[in-house]
Motif scaffolding. Structure first.
Motif, mmCIF file in Angstrom:
data_model
loop_
_atom_site.group_PDB
_atom_site.id
_atom_site.type_symbol
_atom_site.label_atom_id
_atom_site.label_comp_id
_atom_site.label_asym_id
_atom_site.label_seq_id
_atom_site.Cartn_x
_atom_site.Cartn_y
_atom_site.Cartn_z
ATOM 1 N N MET A 1 -8.722 10.384 -5.553
ATOM 2 C CA MET A 1 -8.546 9.276 -6.487
ATOM 3 C C MET A 1 -7.586 8.236 -5.937
ATOM 4 S SD MET A 1 -7.433 9.083 -10.463
ATOM 5 C CE MET A 1 -9.089 9.069 -11.117
ATOM 6 N N VAL A 2 -7.913 6.977 -6.198
ATOM 7 C CA VAL A 2 -7.100 5.842 -5.780
ATOM 8 C C VAL A 2 -6.770 5.024 -7.019
ATOM 9 C CG1 VAL A 2 -7.114 3.695 -4.448
ATOM 10 C CG2 VAL A 2 -8.174 5.750 -3.508
ATOM 11 N N ILE A 3 -5.512 4.613 -7.134
ATOM 12 C CA ILE A 3 -5.109 3.729 -8.225
ATOM 13 C C ILE A 3 -4.712 2.396 -7.609
ATOM 14 C CG2 ILE A 3 -3.504 3.320 -10.126
ATOM 15 C CD1 ILE A 3 -3.171 6.393 -10.268
ATOM 16 N N VAL A 4 -5.388 1.342 -8.028
ATOM 17 C CA VAL A 4 -5.070 -0.005 -7.562
ATOM 18 C C VAL A 4 -4.308 -0.681 -8.692
ATOM 19 C CG1 VAL A 4 -5.981 -2.212 -6.767
ATOM 20 C CG2 VAL A 4 -7.138 -0.087 -6.133
ATOM 21 N N LEU B 1 0.864 -1.174 0.000
ATOM 22 C CA LEU B 1 0.000 0.000 0.000
ATOM 23 C C LEU B 1 0.894 1.215 0.000
ATOM 24 C CD1 LEU B 1 -3.008 0.748 0.210
ATOM 25 C CD2 LEU B 1 -2.785 0.588 2.674
ATOM 26 N N ARG B 2 0.776 2.081 -1.015
ATOM 27 C CA ARG B 2 1.618 3.272 -1.126
ATOM 28 C C ARG B 2 0.731 4.502 -1.211
ATOM 29 N NH1 ARG B 2 4.886 1.071 -6.009
ATOM 30 N NH2 ARG B 2 5.270 -0.966 -5.141
ATOM 31 N N TYR B 3 1.251 5.606 -0.733
ATOM 32 C CA TYR B 3 0.508 6.865 -0.710
ATOM 33 C C TYR B 3 1.281 7.940 -1.443
ATOM 34 C CZ TYR B 3 -1.995 4.554 3.077
ATOM 35 O OH TYR B 3 -2.731 3.673 3.816
ATOM 36 N N ASN B 4 0.546 8.856 -2.105
ATOM 37 C CA ASN B 4 1.166 10.010 -2.728
ATOM 38 C C ASN B 4 1.740 10.915 -1.642
ATOM 39 O OD1 ASN B 4 1.901 11.758 -4.832
ATOM 40 N ND2 ASN B 4 0.052 12.964 -4.540
ATOM 41 N N VAL B 5 0.972 11.135 -0.585
ATOM 42 C CA VAL B 5 1.427 11.860 0.599
ATOM 43 C C VAL B 5 1.392 10.844 1.730
ATOM 44 C CG1 VAL B 5 0.951 13.753 2.186
ATOM 45 C CG2 VAL B 5 0.481 14.020 -0.265
ATOM 46 N N GLN B 6 2.555 10.490 2.246
ATOM 47 C CA GLN B 6 2.663 9.437 3.255
ATOM 48 C C GLN B 6 1.994 9.849 4.567
ATOM 49 O OE1 GLN B 6 3.963 6.469 2.509
ATOM 50 N NE2 GLN B 6 3.468 5.688 4.512
ATOM 51 N N SER C 1 -10.892 -0.382 1.214
ATOM 52 C CA SER C 1 -11.746 0.403 2.104
ATOM 53 C C SER C 1 -11.010 1.653 2.546
ATOM 54 C CB SER C 1 -12.118 -0.404 3.347
ATOM 55 O OG SER C 1 -12.784 -1.581 3.003
ATOM 56 N N TYR C 2 -11.739 2.756 2.625
ATOM 57 C CA TYR C 2 -11.179 4.005 3.137
ATOM 58 C C TYR C 2 -11.618 4.150 4.587
ATOM 59 C CZ TYR C 2 -10.393 8.983 3.825
ATOM 60 O OH TYR C 2 -9.980 10.191 4.313
ATOM 61 N N THR C 3 -10.649 4.348 5.471
ATOM 62 C CA THR C 3 -10.941 4.466 6.899
ATOM 63 C C THR C 3 -10.474 5.805 7.453
ATOM 64 O OG1 THR C 3 -8.838 3.413 7.469
ATOM 65 C CG2 THR C 3 -10.754 1.974 7.250
ATOM 66 N N GLY C 4 -10.213 6.746 6.573
ATOM 67 C CA GLY C 4 -9.699 8.051 6.986
ATOM 68 C C GLY C 4 -10.749 8.929 7.637
ATOM 69 N N GLU C 5 -10.344 10.136 7.966
ATOM 70 C CA GLU C 5 -11.202 11.062 8.693
ATOM 71 C C GLU C 5 -12.212 11.790 7.814
ATOM 72 O OE1 GLU C 5 -8.687 13.657 10.936
ATOM 73 O OE2 GLU C 5 -7.787 12.008 12.049
ATOM 74 N N ARG C 6 -11.927 11.931 6.532
ATOM 75 C CA ARG C 6 -12.863 12.619 5.635
ATOM 76 C C ARG C 6 -13.979 11.664 5.232
ATOM 77 N NH1 ARG C 6 -8.848 14.728 1.148
ATOM 78 N NH2 ARG C 6 -8.450 12.515 1.203
ATOM 79 N N ALA D 1 -2.899 5.215 8.865
ATOM 80 C CA ALA D 1 -3.193 4.375 7.696
ATOM 81 C C ALA D 1 -4.660 4.424 7.255
ATOM 82 C CB ALA D 1 -2.774 2.942 7.962
ATOM 83 N N PRO D 2 -5.022 5.342 6.340
ATOM 84 C CA PRO D 2 -6.420 5.558 5.989
ATOM 85 C C PRO D 2 -7.028 4.555 4.999
ATOM 86 C CG PRO D 2 -5.050 7.125 4.848
ATOM 87 C CD PRO D 2 -4.142 6.332 5.744
ATOM 88 N N PHE D 3 -6.298 3.542 4.599
ATOM 89 C CA PHE D 3 -6.850 2.544 3.681
ATOM 90 C C PHE D 3 -6.623 1.141 4.209
ATOM 91 C CE2 PHE D 3 -6.309 6.121 0.851
ATOM 92 C CZ PHE D 3 -7.460 6.076 0.083
ATOM 93 N N LEU D 4 -7.567 0.281 3.904
ATOM 94 C CA LEU D 4 -7.413 -1.145 4.164
ATOM 95 C C LEU D 4 -7.444 -1.839 2.818
ATOM 96 C CD1 LEU D 4 -9.873 -1.696 7.147
ATOM 97 C CD2 LEU D 4 -7.387 -1.587 7.242
ATOM 98 N N LEU D 5 -6.586 -2.813 2.635
ATOM 99 C CA LEU D 5 -6.515 -3.569 1.389
ATOM 100 C C LEU D 5 -6.574 -5.049 1.729
ATOM 101 C CD1 LEU D 5 -5.964 -3.618 -1.694
ATOM 102 C CD2 LEU D 5 -3.527 -3.665 -1.120
#
Length: 95
Positions: A53-56, A3-8, A43-48, A14-18
């Motif tokens: 956009m997400v790229i898988v 799992l990689r983020y554009n902004v770490q 799944s998105y588990t972040g605060e917003r 960790a706002p995503f579950l894979l």
């Protein structure tokens, strides 16, 4: 999986579950060694309310190639899919 983020994010945020699974889960016969399905749950588990956009990027195991006919857009947020020799890319508007 990775799992990689554009902004770490910070480690504890960790706002995503894979979750990735295969069908069949166990190679019990000779066909399972040649053909199997990959299921991906993001799944998105972040605060917003939603993510940006997400790229898988699904990289195939050595010796396997994706079948374009088997790549299905499940959910209305998937904008497009790209299939090449050893990758499947899913562009998801928001999660």
């Amino acid at each position: 999986t990775s799992l990689r983020y554009n902004v770490q994010p910070r480690q504890e945020e960790a706002p995503f579950l894979l979750h990735v699974h295969t069908a069949p889960e166990v190679c019990e016969d000779s066909k399972a060694h040649k053909v199997f399905d990959i299921g991906i749950n993001v799944s998105y588990t972040g605060e917003r309310n939603v993510s940006n956009m997400v790229i898988v990027d699904v990289k195939m195991l050595s010796g396997f190639v994706p079948l374009k006919s088997s790549v299905r857009k499940v959910g209305f947020y998937i904008q497009r899919t790209e299939v090449n020799t050893n990758h499947v890319l899913l562009y998801i508007e928001q999660v």
